[in-house]
Design an enzyme around this catalytic site. Structure first.
Site, mmCIF file in Angstrom:
data_model
loop_
_atom_site.group_PDB
_atom_site.id
_atom_site.type_symbol
_atom_site.label_atom_id
_atom_site.label_comp_id
_atom_site.label_asym_id
_atom_site.label_seq_id
_atom_site.Cartn_x
_atom_site.Cartn_y
_atom_site.Cartn_z
ATOM 1 C CB THR A 138 -0.897 0.001 1.252
ATOM 2 O OG1 THR A 138 -1.626 -1.214 1.257
ATOM 3 C CG2 THR A 138 -1.851 1.173 1.271
ATOM 4 C CB CYS A 399 -23.634 -5.239 27.116
ATOM 5 S SG CYS A 399 -23.241 -6.962 26.766
ATOM 6 N N GLY A 400 -25.970 -2.636 26.840
ATOM 7 C CA GLY A 400 -26.340 -1.344 27.424
ATOM 8 C C GLY A 400 -25.124 -0.531 27.832
ATOM 9 N N GLY A 401 -25.310 0.336 28.785
ATOM 10 C CA GLY A 401 -24.259 1.278 29.195
ATOM 11 C C GLY A 401 -22.938 0.624 29.561
ATOM 12 C CG HIS A 402 -22.581 -1.695 33.063
ATOM 13 N ND1 HIS A 402 -22.432 -0.396 33.509
ATOM 14 C CD2 HIS A 402 -23.328 -2.316 34.018
ATOM 15 C CE1 HIS A 402 -23.072 -0.242 34.669
ATOM 16 N NE2 HIS A 402 -23.634 -1.389 34.995
ATOM 17 N N GLY A 403 -21.479 -1.838 28.458
ATOM 18 C CA GLY A 403 -20.692 -2.242 27.286
ATOM 19 C C GLY A 403 -19.715 -1.164 26.839
ATOM 20 C CE1 TYR A 404 -18.528 4.790 24.173
ATOM 21 C CE2 TYR A 404 -18.285 5.890 26.287
ATOM 22 C CZ TYR A 404 -18.118 5.890 24.917
ATOM 23 O OH TYR A 404 -17.549 6.969 24.282
ATOM 24 C CD GLU A 424 -4.393 -8.081 4.131
ATOM 25 O OE1 GLU A 424 -4.059 -8.015 2.927
ATOM 26 O OE2 GLU A 424 -3.582 -8.259 5.052
#
Lengths: 670, 670
Positions: A138, A399-404, A424
């Site tokens: 590239t 998972c809502g807020g805790h996923g953040y 790729e």
């Protein structure tokens, strides 16, 4: 407060059952996974909890990765690990290591593109890590359009050398993995010029750093690339590289195919398709491993959503409802479990097939199947990276807020997975190769030569057009009904594509949905064939796999990846309703009867998932509190040097009002 | 190499034209934008290029944000900035500042929930930053389900105090913005207990840190939360907070509505709807500002894709094609420009309406319209955050590989935008309120009371069911045809929802698509009404706005956000074809005739966009090379302390082989 994680069983070590061996691709693969897992999870250098990577400076995160690379090299050399084991160990570290290209794109190019003499010299050096390799294709100005790369390699007859040059800013090699700090040798893709004649791109093994000092070689100018989006790929030092009259001996042009003789004679390659090779290898590997990325995210989401309770489904209930019992979670999560399984199982088939072909092809020089593998891996790369990146993010959001929270791990998973959508080969660009092949073979009636296009014959003879009378729910589980619907959808999209092409329309946008629909069919077919084999063997886990297949098949029909796929299969409302009912029933059935067993069989360990939402000895709340908050580098007195500044800021109004009063007084006096 | 950016005009300062004033929401707003821009872009403390935030440790990035917060406080106090200006300045810094909640959720709660006496005391303190405020609602165990929060505030009659407690781990206040290090006072949502009777959640202004020392108050246990996914929200110190018998005077329960008298008598609130207030405010603000986030991403993508060239559309062409000329880029980018515009224009209307209502309501105590605003802002929050987060990521991907460089800025934009999908209410959860309201008013035939549900009457009287005979292309531009299609789609989805609800199905998943379809209609209607006003005024930019409206309307029909929206409007193929043709023609028309003008009118400055792909004085390649690579903290000799380790690693094989030989020799000798 629960002190443990209840019935959410999260293993510390890989658990072995016949079902898990099947899912992991056989006993050999399973054992390799376990060995690597043992070696890493128990080695403090590879600890995933000792340091919170998202908190520290990128430089420090990379340093950690470099030390891990060193340790992995030691392990490989001392224990004689296979290249595959080494590659898989790197993946298990999650953030990539600087040595990552060594046995992927670097070695596969040496292997495929070097003459036997060259191999005898260079492969041992690469295998024992005497040199650190990278692959420089590239450029700042060109990615997918390899033909227009600008770097040149000019043959100097007098010195029997090539002179590598970067004639423009846009010819700067850019994004080159492991090249910013680590690599000593790079396979440089450059235009071969002999006596001012351009022979097109060839590969040149170029030393870029001194082996004894790590200093740059004369004429080589390299910068590390800086940070990546989402804090992705922390362990990779990508490079920006320019060449200023860098000389390499003639013997370092990779010469398995084309060659340059000492008098400057250019010897043409016997086969034009050879250049596919390295991309096919990389994409074949990607097709399978992205499925694992998705499945890990699904597993974390499963563990968290079967712990978390919120609201009550039924107001009379005393306790709150576990969130995985809501349709909003189930219908997002369970189809992803089925899709991840399809990606892995069908992906493994592609890799296996391609490996067998490669071994054979290196002996015989028969490239006849390469086009099919090329097509398969392009489709699989686009399909698997789209579904995985989108799926990982869906898991996080479910998972809502805790996923953040960074310690949920989803951010890292997404950052590393979504990268593959544009590298790729950008999916929208390389995806165009699938419709192009469909068109070519449809026109030439040559689809028989390519197994992955077999459905074209059915479209041509119109056998897909007769609509079966579908009975409520049950009929949608019949493979022939599923095939009818998938082919009908494809037939519509292929016809539209033929029409658009004939009209001279720019199909670069619509191609993408067609590639996804094609791949839906290819994966459906692959999964179906695999299930047929199982139906004969009748293993104990047949029911679980069947359940996964049903959810996969019905979700790609009922809830396709792109709205235009829904438009291409405009079912009457009664059929739509029965499809939805069948889909929902399949999801419910899997959720109620097989979900826990399937998650257990995949058996991702705490180390593999690396998420505060999936700890063996702590609930997610305990982990979020203890690892997230209590251990935060900004907790306690760690920011106390800033406290006086904050106190002072809160008194600022007095000074400003004071100054204003004074000014007022002054003016009053004047 | 081009030395400048050619005809990609990227402004340093906001450029003013009648069109740009219109897009930015009027002269006042435009002037405020310009003033804030001046104050920040020219102040070195707010420089966006001095430090590469994604490269440094989180702690250092936060420190920078804290110093920016201090400087912004100084600017506000010295120059008498409005609260709105202060809020907008924080947004312009991009990474949030610790002081962010002060004039959003903190002040809006003081304002709405405090008695007049309380306000007289506390609002001046907050306004002059004598206290730093936060809002503590979410707990580890409960987000959207506010009713089940566990924190308690027990009335102690003897001391005329409330005692705040966190009885469980899951009751830990979690994610509390600005509370990890910065805040001194927090509005704590807790269950009011008087003589063991639970009166439900109320708000308690609680001092959490000493004003003179910044140390925690007795009984208050706080940890900073650790890093966020995608390196998001770098400037926010979120907190995890527990209370252990923390005492506050009775006068610090927010007492505009409910009150507790000194003898423990509970005085009920006059109005039950008051608690909506603060969420409505925050979501109303979100509805508009997320649109700006999307538009900035679109602008960066536009600047890059109109610079970048790749491949040739027509093989005979000498130069490569600018990538924005490919359908694959155009069809992704231009609908997002139209959607961003719709979000901003319609969002501004919502905020304006709500602001007017609030002023009036504070005087009159009339809450009758609150439900409608609640519904509008919930729908707008779900709709705008979904479209924006997805759209920002689409822009990044449309830029190909270079979009993955952190300096492209897309990573930061996505990290901060997607957060809103799960905060202030998880979209899948709060989105359920829209179908719930639809159901209620449809059943009760009360939709007349809510302007945003006016379409229900048309669905009920069946006037949407007669299919117009649509003529190729042109007819789809007719508003009545668009309205017919949108209403038909909604009618189908509402009917299905009614059926599902009657059957007792769990609709938590399907609700989401219905909310999106409802919002499509609401935004379409809002945009349409706005256009009708313009049609009477006939400004010079009418054609541009009309073009944006056409693309918006046709893209939500042709390319809806969710496949089930396509299924709900199963047009015959002929109508599908004409819709697609109309859509493509609208996109082409905008691209060919208005795109450059619209981007120019939005006129995002270099400072606002903060992307290496959009610099005023450099091409993207120059910026990626100079800022990305040459300035990388890992370039040059900065990692030279690790060079000996790398050299040594490359010699490891000798030692290991040596050891093996020795071992072999030893064994031979034995």
């Amino acid at each position: 407060m629960a002190s443990g994680s209840g019935d959410r069983k999260i293993p510390i070590d890989p658990v072995i059952t016949p079902f898990s061996i099947f899912l992991w691709g056989g006993r050999d693969k399973f054992d390799r996974r376990r060995d690597i897992h043992d070696a890493l999870a128990k080695n403090p250098i590879f600890s995933k909890t000792a340091v919170v990577l998202p908190s520290i400076a990128r430089k420090d995160a990379w340093t950690r990765a470099a030390l891990q690379a060193r340790e992995l090299i030691r392990l490989k050399l001392e224990h004689g690990w296979s290249h595959t084991a080494f590659r898989e160990a790197i993946r298990l570290t999650d953030n990539m290591l600087p040595v990552q290209p060594q046995f992927r794109i670097f070695m596969s190019n040496l292997d495929r593109q070097m003459s036997d003499e060259q191999k005898a010299l260079w492969i041992p050096k690469a295998e024992r890590f005497e040199i650190f390799g990278s692959y420089a294709q590239t450029e700042l100005g060109h990615g997918s359009n390899v033909r227009d790369l600008e770097t040149t390699a000019t043959f100097d007859r007098e010195h029997d050398e090539f002179i590598i040059n970067s004639p423009t800013l846009s010819s700067t090699k850019y994004w080159i993995g492991t090249t910013g700090v680590w690599a000593t040798h790079s396979i440089v893709v450059a235009k071969l010029l002999i006596d001012r004649k351009n022979y097109g791109n060839h590969l040149f093994l170029t030393q870029i750093r001194d082996l004894d000092t790590q200093r740059l070689m004369p004429g080589v100018e390299i910068y590390e690339l800086g940070p990546k989006a989402f804090q992705g790929m922390l362990g990779t030092d990508n490079g920006a590289m320019q060449f200023h009259n860098v000389r390499i001996p003639r013997s370092q042009m990779l010469a398995r195919n084309a060659q340059v003789l000492s008098d400057g004679t250019y010897v043409e390659p016997k086969n034009q398709k050879h250049s596919y090779g390295s991309m096919v290898t990389v994409r074949a590997i990607m097709a399978e491993i992205t499925g694992w990325d998705l499945l890990k995210a699904v597993a974390v989401c499963y563990h968290y959503t079967s712990f978390r309770k919120q609201f009550r489904k039924d107001r009379s209930r005393e306790t709150e409802t576990t969130v995985i019992d809501y349709a909003s979670v189930k219908q997002r999560l369970i189809p992803l479990l089925a899709k991840g399984t399809a990606l892995v199982l069908v992906g493994q088939n592609v890799t296996r097939g391609y490996d067998a072909y490669t071994i054979n092809n290196l002996k015989t020089g028969d490239f006849s199947q390469l086009e099919d593998f090329h097509l398969q891996t392009v489709g699989a790369k686009v399909y698997s990276t789209e579904i995985t990146s989108h799926g990982v993010e869906t898991c996080r959001i479910a998972c809502g807020g805790h996923g953040y929270h960074a310690l949920s791990g989803f951010g890292r998973m997404y950052a590393n997975a979504v990268n593959a959508v544009t590298y790729e080969g950008d999916n929208y660009v390389i995806g165009q190769q699938v419709p192009r092949a469909i068109m070519k073979h449809f026109k030439n009636r040559t689809e028989g030569s390519l197994p992955s296009l077999s459905y074209l014959a059915r479209i041509r003879d119109g056998s897909e057009s007769s609509s079966p009378s579908i009975q409520p729910e049950g009929d949608w589980l019949k493979p022939e009904v599923q095939q009818w619907a998938l082919e009908k959808r494809l037939a519509h999209m292929v016809s539209a594509h033929i029409e658009d092409t004939a009209d001279g329309r720019d199909t670069s946008y619509t191609c993408h949905a067609l590639t996804m629909a094609h791949s839906d069919f290819v994966y459906w077919k692959g999964f179906r064939e695999l299930l047929q084999t199982l139906e004969q063997e009748r293993p104990a886990y047949l029911e679980q796999v069947t359940s996964l297949f049903h959810v996969f098949a019905l979700s790609i029909l009922h809830n396709p990846h792109h709205p235009s796929l829904a438009q291409a299969l405009p079912l009457p409302f009664a059929q739509q309703r029965s499809l939805r009912a069948a889909h929902d029933a399949a999801v419910e059935n899997l959720a109620a009867n097989h979900l826990a067993g399937i998650i257990e069989a995949y058996g991702f360990t705490e180390y593999e998932m690396d998420s505060a939402l999936a700890r063996a000895d702590k609930t997610p709340y305990e982990a979020l509190f203890e690892e997230g908050a209590k251990r935060s580098e900004m907790s306690g007195n760690s920011m106390s040097h800033l406290w006086p500044m904050m106190v002072n800021t809160r008194q600022m109004w007095k000074r400003i009002e004071g100054a204003r009063c004074q000014e007022g007084n002054m003016q009053a006096k004047l």
